[in-house]
Design a protein around this motif. Structure first.
Motif, PDB file in Angstrom:
ATOM      1  N   ASP A  48       0.856  -1.169   0.000  1.00 22.50           N
ATOM      2  CA  ASP A  48       0.000   0.000   0.000  1.00 22.50           C
ATOM      3  C   ASP A  48       0.904   1.235   0.000  1.00 22.50           C
ATOM      4  O   ASP A  48       1.431   1.641   1.037  1.00 22.50           O
ATOM      5  CB  ASP A  48      -0.888  -0.022   1.243  1.00 22.50           C
ATOM      6  N   MET A  49       1.100   1.831  -1.151  1.00 19.32           N
ATOM      7  CA  MET A  49       2.008   2.962  -1.300  1.00 19.32           C
ATOM      8  C   MET A  49       1.581   4.140  -0.440  1.00 19.32           C
ATOM      9  O   MET A  49       2.413   4.853   0.125  1.00 19.32           O
ATOM     10  CB  MET A  49       2.087   3.374  -2.766  1.00 19.32           C
ATOM     11  N   GLU A  50       0.292   4.350  -0.340  1.00 15.91           N
ATOM     12  CA  GLU A  50      -0.209   5.471   0.464  1.00 15.91           C
ATOM     13  C   GLU A  50       0.141   5.283   1.927  1.00 15.91           C
ATOM     14  O   GLU A  50       0.514   6.242   2.620  1.00 15.91           O
ATOM     15  CB  GLU A  50      -1.723   5.589   0.292  1.00 15.91           C
ATOM     16  N   ASP A  51       0.047   4.040   2.399  1.00 12.15           N
ATOM     17  CA  ASP A  51       0.378   3.742   3.790  1.00 12.15           C
ATOM     18  C   ASP A  51       1.860   3.962   4.046  1.00 12.15           C
ATOM     19  O   ASP A  51       2.248   4.524   5.083  1.00 12.15           O
ATOM     20  CB  ASP A  51      -0.009   2.301   4.125  1.00 12.15           C
ATOM     21  N   VAL A  52       2.704   3.534   3.114  1.00 10.38           N
ATOM     22  CA  VAL A  52       4.140   3.727   3.264  1.00 10.38           C
ATOM     23  C   VAL A  52       4.474   5.214   3.317  1.00 10.38           C
ATOM     24  O   VAL A  52       5.242   5.665   4.171  1.00 10.38           O
ATOM     25  CB  VAL A  52       4.911   3.047   2.109  1.00 10.38           C
ATOM     26  N   GLN A  53       3.892   5.974   2.406  1.00 12.36           N
ATOM     27  CA  GLN A  53       4.160   7.411   2.359  1.00 12.36           C
ATOM     28  C   GLN A  53       3.699   8.105   3.632  1.00 12.36           C
ATOM     29  O   GLN A  53       4.390   8.974   4.174  1.00 12.36           O
ATOM     30  CB  GLN A  53       3.468   8.039   1.147  1.00 12.36           C
ATOM     31  N   LEU A  54       2.532   7.717   4.120  1.00 12.83           N
ATOM     32  CA  LEU A  54       1.997   8.316   5.342  1.00 12.83           C
ATOM     33  C   LEU A  54       2.907   8.016   6.533  1.00 12.83           C
ATOM     34  O   LEU A  54       3.204   8.910   7.344  1.00 12.83           O
ATOM     35  CB  LEU A  54       0.586   7.790   5.609  1.00 12.83           C
ATOM     36  N   THR A  55       3.352   6.773   6.623  1.00 20.50           N
ATOM     37  CA  THR A  55       4.239   6.382   7.716  1.00 20.50           C
ATOM     38  C   THR A  55       5.560   7.127   7.647  1.00 20.50           C
ATOM     39  O   THR A  55       6.062   7.632   8.657  1.00 20.50           O
ATOM     40  CB  THR A  55       4.503   4.863   7.683  1.00 20.50           C
ATOM     41  N   LEU A  56       6.136   7.230   6.448  1.00 18.22           N
ATOM     42  CA  LEU A  56       7.394   7.947   6.275  1.00 18.22           C
ATOM     43  C   LEU A  56       7.248   9.427   6.635  1.00 18.22           C
ATOM     44  O   LEU A  56       8.117  10.006   7.291  1.00 18.22           O
ATOM     45  CB  LEU A  56       7.888   7.804   4.836  1.00 18.22           C
ATOM     46  N   ASP A  57       6.155  10.032   6.217  1.00 17.34           N
ATOM     47  CA  ASP A  57       5.924  11.444   6.509  1.00 17.34           C
ATOM     48  C   ASP A  57       5.839  11.682   8.013  1.00 17.34           C
ATOM     49  O   ASP A  57       6.395  12.663   8.544  1.00 17.34           O
ATOM     50  CB  ASP A  57       4.640  11.927   5.834  1.00 17.34           C
ATOM     51  N   ARG A  58       5.131  10.805   8.705  1.00 15.73           N
ATOM     52  CA  ARG A  58       4.981  10.948  10.152  1.00 15.73           C
ATOM     53  C   ARG A  58       6.323  10.787  10.857  1.00 15.73           C
ATOM     54  O   ARG A  58       6.652  11.547  11.779  1.00 15.73           O
ATOM     55  CB  ARG A  58       3.987   9.916  10.676  1.00 15.73           C
ATOM     56  N   MET A  59       7.108   9.806  10.430  1.00 19.84           N
ATOM     57  CA  MET A  59       8.397   9.583  11.065  1.00 19.84           C
ATOM     58  C   MET A  59       9.364  10.729  10.786  1.00 19.84           C
ATOM     59  O   MET A  59      10.137  11.142  11.657  1.00 19.84           O
ATOM     60  CB  MET A  59       8.993   8.250  10.608  1.00 19.84           C
ATOM     61  N   ARG A  60       9.329  11.268   9.558  1.00 18.37           N
ATOM     62  CA  ARG A  60      10.206  12.399   9.233  1.00 18.37           C
ATOM     63  C   ARG A  60       9.862  13.619  10.081  1.00 18.37           C
ATOM     64  O   ARG A  60      10.748  14.366  10.507  1.00 18.37           O
ATOM     65  CB  ARG A  60      10.077  12.743   7.743  1.00 18.37           C
ATOM     66  N   GLU A  61       8.583  13.817  10.301  1.00 14.43           N
ATOM     67  CA  GLU A  61       8.167  14.939  11.140  1.00 14.43           C
ATOM     68  C   GLU A  61       8.690  14.770  12.557  1.00 14.43           C
ATOM     69  O   GLU A  61       9.184  15.724  13.178  1.00 14.43           O
ATOM     70  CB  GLU A  61       6.636  15.045  11.155  1.00 14.43           C
ATOM     71  N   LYS A  62       8.590  13.550  13.081  1.00 13.33           N
ATOM     72  CA  LYS A  62       9.040  13.285  14.444  1.00 13.33           C
ATOM     73  C   LYS A  62      10.551  13.420  14.571  1.00 13.33           C
ATOM     74  O   LYS A  62      11.055  13.981  15.542  1.00 13.33           O
ATOM     75  CB  LYS A  62       8.602  11.878  14.874  1.00 13.33           C
ATOM     76  N   GLU A  63      11.290  12.898  13.602  1.00 11.22           N
ATOM     77  CA  GLU A  63      12.750  12.912  13.707  1.00 11.22           C
ATOM     78  C   GLU A  63      13.322  14.331  13.650  1.00 11.22           C
ATOM     79  O   GLU A  63      14.398  14.597  14.187  1.00 11.22           O
ATOM     80  CB  GLU A  63      13.378  12.070  12.590  1.00 11.22           C
ATOM     81  N   SER A  64      12.614  15.232  12.989  1.00 16.36           N
ATOM     82  CA  SER A  64      13.113  16.603  12.822  1.00 16.36           C
ATOM     83  C   SER A  64      12.624  17.547  13.911  1.00 16.36           C
ATOM     84  O   SER A  64      13.014  18.713  13.939  1.00 16.36           O
ATOM     85  CB  SER A  64      12.693  17.151  11.455  1.00 16.36           C
ATOM     86  N   THR A  65      11.786  17.044  14.815  1.00 17.25           N
ATOM     87  CA  THR A  65      11.241  17.905  15.867  1.00 17.25           C
ATOM     88  C   THR A  65      11.545  17.324  17.246  1.00 17.25           C
ATOM     89  O   THR A  65      12.599  17.597  17.814  1.00 17.25           O
ATOM     90  CB  THR A  65       9.725  18.089  15.675  1.00 17.25           C
TER      91      THR A  65
END
Length: 238
Positions: A48-65
């Motif tokens: 599920d590409m949408e699920d992968v993208q959503l998960t990556l986006d959430r993790m990137r937000e967390k790692e940078s904050t």
């Protein structure tokens, strides 16, 4: 129980529950899946590409904050850090625990160092032991019994010291205890491997990426890079 030299480690298995599984912060899907010990499961079916993208986006937000780390500026502290993380890998290998947990343990140790929770060599040993135990509680289904963990300190700290240090680390992190590591991003990137890629090739990629990921955990110069970047670079090498 597993034995290493004069040290014994008693492993306490936990029932899968919210106490030993990552909560939806940032996402339980970030936890590396397991197969035959420490081996990640590489899916063969469509993704599920949408699920992968959503998960990556959430993790990137967390790692940078909330999970942004400070670099280690002191060479002696950097040396201690490397030795302590090597010790963590040594312990989890002997006890057949998750090597991926060391990434979280290293993060907790870095927080303790950056926030001044450990100054002396003995305090660094205490912080490392506490960080490993906290990571195992969060990312594995087994922990080392506290009395055995204290024995590793050879009289440098007590069970009460570990409990106090654990609470200090937790408070400094505002109870945000699921830092997205290089392994978390690798798991998502590996989901994007085409289904046509053979299982043997997937296994080879898995082995190479695990080795490189462990090096990024061990060496302090990689702290300045976000785990998402390290994971992508590791995937390219794999």
């Amino acid at each position: 129980m597993c034995t290493s030299g004069t040290a014994e480690f008693t492993i306490e298995r936990l029932e899968p529950s919210e106490n030993c599984q990552p909560t939806p912060e940032p996402s339980e899907s970030q936890v590396p899946e397991r197969n035959n010990g420490n081996k990640m499961i590489l899916p063969l079916s469509s993704v599920d590409m949408e699920d992968v993208q959503l998960t990556l986006d959430r993790m990137r937000e967390k790692e940078s904050t909330i999970y942004k780390r400070d670099e280690v500026s002191d060479e002696l502290v950097a040396l201690w850090r490397r030795m302590l993380i090597e010790w963590m890998f040594y312990v989890v290998d002997y006890c057949k625990l998750q090597r991926q947990s060391v990434a979280a343990a290293a993060f907790f140790l870095d927080v303790a160092m950056a926030k001044g929770l450990c100054i002396s060599r003995e305090e660094h040993q205490l912080a490392a032991a506490t960080a490993l135990q906290l990571a195992l509680k969060t990312f594995d289904i087994a922990v080392i019994k506290l009395e055995k963990l204290v024995n590793l300190g050879r009289g440098q700290f007590t069970e009460d010291d570990v409990a106090k240090m654990e609470m200090k680390i937790i408070r400094e992190m505002s109870w945000m205890l699921h830092p997205p590591s290089t392994y978390c991003f690798l798991r998502q990137y590996e989901r994007l491997i085409p289904a046509a890629v053979s299982e043997s090739a997937r296994e080879m990629i898995d082995e190479v990426t695990k080795l490189v990921a462990e090096l990024t955990v061990l060496e302090d110069q990689y702290i300045r890079f976000d785990p998402s970047v390290l994971g992508f670079a590791t995937m390219l090498l794999g």
